[in-house]
Scaffold this active site. Structure first.
Site, PDB file in Angstrom:
ATOM      1  N   CYS A  54       0.796  -1.227   0.000  1.00  0.00           N
ATOM      2  CA  CYS A  54       0.000   0.000   0.000  1.00  0.00           C
ATOM      3  C   CYS A  54       0.830   1.280   0.000  1.00  0.00           C
ATOM      4  O   CYS A  54       0.627   2.160  -0.836  1.00  0.00           O
ATOM      5  CB  CYS A  54      -0.925  -0.005   1.213  1.00  0.00           C
ATOM      6  SG  CYS A  54      -2.170  -1.309   1.178  1.00  0.00           S
ATOM      7  N   HIS A 105      -3.407   6.699   3.096  1.00  0.00           N
ATOM      8  CA  HIS A 105      -2.301   5.925   3.659  1.00  0.00           C
ATOM      9  C   HIS A 105      -0.982   6.689   3.566  1.00  0.00           C
ATOM     10  O   HIS A 105       0.029   6.188   3.080  1.00  0.00           O
ATOM     11  CB  HIS A 105      -2.194   4.561   2.979  1.00  0.00           C
ATOM     12  CG  HIS A 105      -1.655   3.505   3.900  1.00  0.00           C
ATOM     13  ND1 HIS A 105      -1.812   2.159   3.656  1.00  0.00           N
ATOM     14  CD2 HIS A 105      -0.945   3.580   5.059  1.00  0.00           C
ATOM     15  CE1 HIS A 105      -1.238   1.457   4.615  1.00  0.00           C
ATOM     16  NE2 HIS A 105      -0.704   2.302   5.477  1.00  0.00           N
TER      17      HIS A 105
END
Length: 493
Positions: A54, A105
């Protein structure tokens, strides 16, 4: 006065394999809305995430940089994002109204990274949930917008852990327990539609709709669970080179990276994974309908992709990070519903693409200068450049991953993998063996190919601080790093 430049919609999902589109002939999953987007633009057959987890994957999306440039060559939390040029930042400076809905993120979690506004849901991030190690300002409750929204509707005690599923890597699956409208995928679509109502109509917009699913937890709404549970679909592929046994019985662990998962549990996990994709597809249909109602669909360029894939039992492996097709290959669609870009409708592109190409592509669509820091290239002219030979011939990827740390290079037709700690080599002929069942690195017929790819990798790694190359040769056993020094230094500025 109204600005006539095209609106830009970037749709990202988390952990969706590149083969999970029905337009690509997937034997089970149904994605009619994504198929329609592909029919109205370009569908890339060989799109990859160079560093397929991610955080580093999103660094490529935000900056247009290669892993070597953005500095995140593995997965590491809590390294601040201080990039000078970002996709939303450049568009905001150029007069676009910019908003992100869903997963970012980044660090700190509330960093805007150039957006005018962010409605945030990063999913379950462990480092923000561990109350004994976090300051209140960094806690999950203070840096998530979905959870307060959910608690207003489902009760003050509602939480992401209510199903008892691990939110990062579990192979256990079960249906969503609340009304479908409260699911995180519905929330992203709902908030994205609300942006269409609240946006400044005098400006073109850049909206990033960022879904957390089909990343675990595997929790599709009941209607989607019913569609796939018990369906007849093929088992995961297992290469000749893969571990065939699981003496430690690691597959029994609900949170696993490898092993032989009990068949019934694995089939339910696969069903839930496909169900989550179809659920998102329907929510995208909902978003497209709203865009038609607001009169913006035909003046919007739409890009769809994922940050990385999910191995889902291929080669008895799970999650991501590894360089195999299930993990590193991602879906990529550039749709032009109104014909603004002159793209051939329904075009299939074989040229190798990477997440770093999305930033320059969207800037190109907007007529915005591409910063010199960007390593990616606009995909708008990829067909012509592939024909005249000026497009890249391969991409380089990598991931620090303990004993499985690796470097890989591929052109979509062959893939060479070098494991930096063990010196193991793998070479796959993807044209003949798209599922990577047979490692041909040791076969005499492929000796010249193996040497060519090794030389390409040496050039990519020459001068790297880890010392992977010495005297023109690959050197195994050098300690891998998740972040390169320059990004750690810059992060502390």
């Amino acid at each position: 006065m109204y600005d006539s430049r095209p609106n830009l919609l970037l749709i990202t999902v988390d952990q969706m394999r590149g083969d999970c589109l029905s337009i690509l002939g997937h034997p089970v999953v149904e994605t009619p809305n994504l198929d329609q987007l592909a029919r109205r633009g370009m569908l890339f057959q060989n799109a990859y995430s160079s560093t397929p987890t991610c955080v580093p994957a999103r660094a490529a999306l935000f900056t247009g940089m290669s892993p070597r440039s953005h500095g995140r060559v593995g997965y590491e939390e809590k390294v601040p994002w201080n990039y000078e040029h970002t996709l939303p930042g450049e568009l905001a400076k150029a007069g676009y109204h910019t908003q992100c809905v869903g997963k970012m993120h980044v660090d700190p979690a509330r960093s805007l990274c150039g957006f005018h506004h962010v409605v945030l849901h990063d999913g379950y991030l462990h480092h923000n949930r561990f109350k004994h190690t976090n300051k209140v300002a960094e806690s999950h409750d203070s840096c998530d917008d979905y959870l307060p929204w959910l608690r207003e509707r489902a009760g003050a005690g509602a939480d992401l852990l209510d199903l008892g599923l691990d939110c990062n890597a579990s192979t256990v699956a079960r249906p969503w327990h609340l009304p479908e409208a409260l699911h995180p995928s519905n929330w992203v679509a709902t908030q994205s539609i609300d942006f269409l109502r609240r946006r400044d109509p005098r400006k073109p917009f850049f909206l990033w709709s960022s879904f957390v699913r089909p990343h675990p937890p595997f929790d599709p709404p009941q209607a989607y669970w019913d569609r796939y549970d018990g369906a007849d679909f093929p088992d995961p592929v297992v290469g000749e080179w893969a571990e065939q046994d699981d003496p430690a019985r690691s597959g029994l662990d609900p949170i696993t990276r490898s092993g032989i998962v009990p068949r019934r549990r694995l089939r339910r996990a696969m069903a839930a994974y496909y169900a989550l994709i179809s659920h998102i597809d329907d929510q995208l249909g909902r978003l497209m309908n709203a865009m038609e109602e607001y009169g913006v669909l035909d003046n919007t360029v739409i890009v769809f992709t994922s940050d990385h894939g999910e191995l889902l039992g291929d080669h008895h492996l799970f999650r991501k990070a590894l360089p195999y097709e299930g993990s590193a290959k991602v879906p990529l669609i550039i749709a032009d519903p109104g014909g603004r870009l002159g793209i051939r409708q329904g075009e299939s592109i074989e040229a190798v693409a990477e997440l770093r190409d999305i930033m320059p592509t969207l800037l190109d669509c907007a007529g915005v200068d591409i910063p010199s820091s960007v390593d990616g290239e606009s995909l708008l002219g990829v067909r012509e450049r592939s024909q005249d030979g000026s497009w890249r011939s391969f991409i380089h990827g990598e991931h620090a991953y303990g004993e499985q740390s690796h470097q890989y290079v591929t052109d979509g037709r062959q893939k060479y993998i070098w494991f930096t700690q063990t010196d193991e080599e793998q070479l796959f002929d993807l044209e003949l063996d798209p599922h990577e069942r047979t490692n041909v690195a040791g076969e005499e017929f492929y000796a010249a190919s193996r040497q060519l790819w090794r030389e390409r990798l040496v050039r990519e790694l020459n001068g790297r601080e880890e010392g992977y190359v010495q005297d023109g040769k690959l050197v195994a056993g050098r300690p891998p790093r998740t972040c390169l020094r320059h990004i750690l230094t810059h992060a502390n500025d």
